[in-house]
Design an enzyme around this catalytic site. Structure first.
Site, PDB file in Angstrom:
ATOM      1  CG  ASN A  34      19.745   8.342  -4.332  1.00  0.00           C
ATOM      2  OD1 ASN A  34      19.168   9.165  -4.895  1.00  0.00           O
ATOM      3  ND2 ASN A  34      19.037   7.217  -3.977  1.00  0.00           N
ATOM      4  CG  HIS A 121      10.612   5.745   0.576  1.00  0.00           C
ATOM      5  ND1 HIS A 121      11.176   4.434   1.058  1.00  0.00           N
ATOM      6  CD2 HIS A 121      11.258   6.088  -0.655  1.00  0.00           C
ATOM      7  CE1 HIS A 121      11.882   3.962   0.177  1.00  0.00           C
ATOM      8  NE2 HIS A 121      12.001   4.719  -0.788  1.00  0.00           N
ATOM      9  CD  GLU A 167      10.539  10.937   2.177  1.00  0.00           C
ATOM     10  OE1 GLU A 167      11.028  11.714   1.386  1.00  0.00           O
ATOM     11  OE2 GLU A 167       9.738  10.025   1.842  1.00  0.00           O
ATOM     12  CB  SER A 171      13.167  10.713  -2.139  1.00  0.00           C
ATOM     13  OG  SER A 171      11.654  10.157  -2.404  1.00  0.00           O
ATOM     14  CG  ASP A 196      13.067   8.902   5.682  1.00  0.00           C
ATOM     15  OD1 ASP A 196      14.455   9.061   5.508  1.00  0.00           O
ATOM     16  OD2 ASP A 196      12.573   8.067   5.071  1.00  0.00           O
ATOM     17  CG  HIS A 199      16.926  11.740  -0.354  1.00  0.00           C
ATOM     18  ND1 HIS A 199      17.428  11.216  -1.561  1.00  0.00           N
ATOM     19  CD2 HIS A 199      15.704  11.040  -0.068  1.00  0.00           C
ATOM     20  CE1 HIS A 199      16.764  10.246  -2.028  1.00  0.00           C
ATOM     21  NE2 HIS A 199      15.920   9.949  -1.220  1.00  0.00           N
ATOM     22  CE  LYS A 229      17.867   7.625  -0.143  1.00  0.00           C
ATOM     23  NZ  LYS A 229      17.994   6.120  -0.450  1.00  0.00           N
TER      24      LYS A 229
HETATM   25  N1  PMP Z   1      13.573   6.592   3.024  1.00  0.00           N
HETATM   26  C1  PMP Z   1      13.458   7.461   2.052  1.00  0.00           C
HETATM   27  C2  PMP Z   1      13.007   8.963   1.950  1.00  0.00           C
HETATM   28  C3  PMP Z   1      14.235   6.956   0.456  1.00  0.00           C
HETATM   29  O1  PMP Z   1      14.311   7.668  -0.426  1.00  0.00           O
HETATM   30  C4  PMP Z   1      14.730   5.802   0.925  1.00  0.00           C
HETATM   31  C5  PMP Z   1      15.387   5.048  -0.485  1.00  0.00           C
HETATM   32  N2  PMP Z   1      15.009   5.359  -1.688  1.00  0.00           N
HETATM   33  C6  PMP Z   1      14.572   5.056   1.780  1.00  0.00           C
HETATM   34  C7  PMP Z   1      13.925   5.482   2.938  1.00  0.00           C
HETATM   35  C8  PMP Z   1      14.952   3.416   2.019  1.00  0.00           C
HETATM   36  O2  PMP Z   1      16.421   3.660   2.327  1.00  0.00           O
HETATM   37  P1  PMP Z   1      17.350   2.281   1.845  1.00  0.00           P
HETATM   38  O3  PMP Z   1      17.464   2.593   0.249  1.00  0.00           O
HETATM   39  O4  PMP Z   1      18.515   2.211   2.452  1.00  0.00           O
HETATM   40  O5  PMP Z   1      16.344   1.129   1.978  1.00  0.00           O
END
Ligand code: PMP
Length: 372
Positions: A34, A121, A167, A171, A196, A199, A229
């Site tokens: 990412n 997520h 989101e 993701s 969120d 991405h 990311k």
């Molecule tokens: N939210 C989303 C949409 C994600 O894709 C991710 C990580 N894959 C996270 C939160 C978690 O973030 P972190 O990797 O910093 O723990």
């Protein structure tokens, strides 16, 4: 006696269903990270960290933010992030996972409702599970479904606050949420919209401020910007009204009972926020996305208009076999299986970053074409 018999059985069961995971050290061309803007290894970011070390910023924080762990670097980063993302305040967490867990378990109260997109997520689910509010899923990216869930809950005498959790850029699918419609629903129902931006941060929006940048400053908006990311670092910035920050500092267990993130990492994230505003990187990534869409289409890959390009193959075993064949040819493409994605939608998640060139994407397209 085998104390771990149940765990061995579970692992064997996962293996039999092509669901076993193992860790593999990175190798091959990066179609999996990412690190969208290739900032993780960027000399400018490294130079900023070196300068911070020289200025005496420590590696370890030494304690919780509420004790000795709070460093000027954290406060500086949060002030910079609030300005950059157009929020009243920001709070820095060690990971996005912790931030989502703290946010969704702490802010919604008993008697409230969290309506979340069906594809949010795992960390959002973690927060929901830890908290006291009720939660319902709404069909993916369908504003009417959110409205229906809220109406049904009110009709069944739900009286608390409604929290809408989505989101901005999904993701595993690379598609975008209908944020304007969701903000209008939040307004109509006196609800809070939680976006969120994991991405989207650094990749979309003016100066990389995310897809919710147009909604910035609203009283009923909270955004989460992860830093591991496109920002090339680690941690996450929760942005919103000052009361949200104050509440999490007082009530967010994942914030209170945890060692503060590295002050050096806070300095790195602050530098990364400066680097993404400079023109160049984001434009190059978007050019690569456009080139990749054309190159990958013959292999059956559908464009998403984003750097996340899924190729849904369906079956777990086939997905992992195709991913392994690509890895053997030097392409680091990972297969994604349930529970990360819904059953029957296992996929290759092709991630486009500035760690690869148009030539690398063309070579991947050739390899995919010969495997499919
Ligand atoms: N939210 C989303 C949409 C994600 O894709 C991710 C990580 N894959 C996270 C939160 C978690 O973030 P972190 O990797 O910093 O723990």
């Amino acid at each position: 006696m085998d104390c771990f018999e149940a765990q061995r059985r579970d692992l064997a069961d996962l293996a039999a269903r092509s669901r076993a995971r193992r860790l593999a050290v990175r190798t091959g061309r990066d179609f999996a990270s990412n690190d969208y803007l290739a900032l993780a290894g960027d000399p400018a970011l490294a130079a900023a960290v070196r300068a911070a070390i020289d200025a005496g910023v420590p590696i370890g924080s030494g304690g919780s933010r509420l004790l000795r762990g709070n460093h000027a670097a954290h406060e500086r980063l949060e002030a910079a992030a609030a300005r950059f993302f157009g929020a009243e305040s920001a709070l820095y967490f060690s990971t996005g996972y912790a931030a989502n867990a703290a946010l969704l378990s702490t802010l919604p109260q008993r008697g409230d409702l969290i309506v979340h997109d069906a594809l949010v997520h795992a960390s959002a689910h973690e927060g929901i599970r830890l908290g006291r509010a009720e939660a319902r899923a709404a069909a993916h990216n369908d504003p009417d479904a959110f409205e229906d869930v809220i109406a049904a809950w009110r009709a069944a005498s739900g009286t608390g606050r409604v929290w809408i959790a989505v989101e901005s850029l999904y993701s595993m699918d690379g598609d975008r949420a209908p944020l304007d419609a969701l903000a209008a629903i939040a307004d109509r129902h006196d609800a809070v919209l939680i976006v969120d931006e994991a991405h989207a941060t650094g990749v979309f929006g003016p100066e990389g401020r995310g897809l919710a940048a147009g909604l910035a400053g609203r009283e009923n908006l909270i955004t989460l910007h992860t830093c591991g990311k496109a920002l090339g670092c680690e941690g996450a910035l929760l942005c919103g009204p000052a009361v949200v920050r104050d509440f999490l500092v007082n009530r967010g267990r994942a914030f209170i009972f945890s060692t503060a993130p590295s002050p050096l990492m806070a300095a790195a994230v602050e530098a990364a926020l400066g680097l993404i505003t400079a023109p160049g990187r984001r434009e190059r990534l978007h050019a690569l996305i456009a080139q990749a869409e054309a190159l990958l289409a013959p292999a059956g890959v559908q464009a998403t208009g984003s750097q996340i390009v899924p190729l849904v193959l369906g079956e777990d075993a086939r997905t992992m076999a195709v991913a392994a064949a690509l890895q053997d040819r030097g392409f680091d493409v990972r297969g994604i299986r349930p529970p990360t994605v819904p059953v029957g939608t296992s996929r290759l998640r092709i991630s486009l970053t500035l760690n690869v060139t148009e030539g690398d994407v063309a070579a991947l397209a050739d390899a995919l074409g010969s495997l499919a």
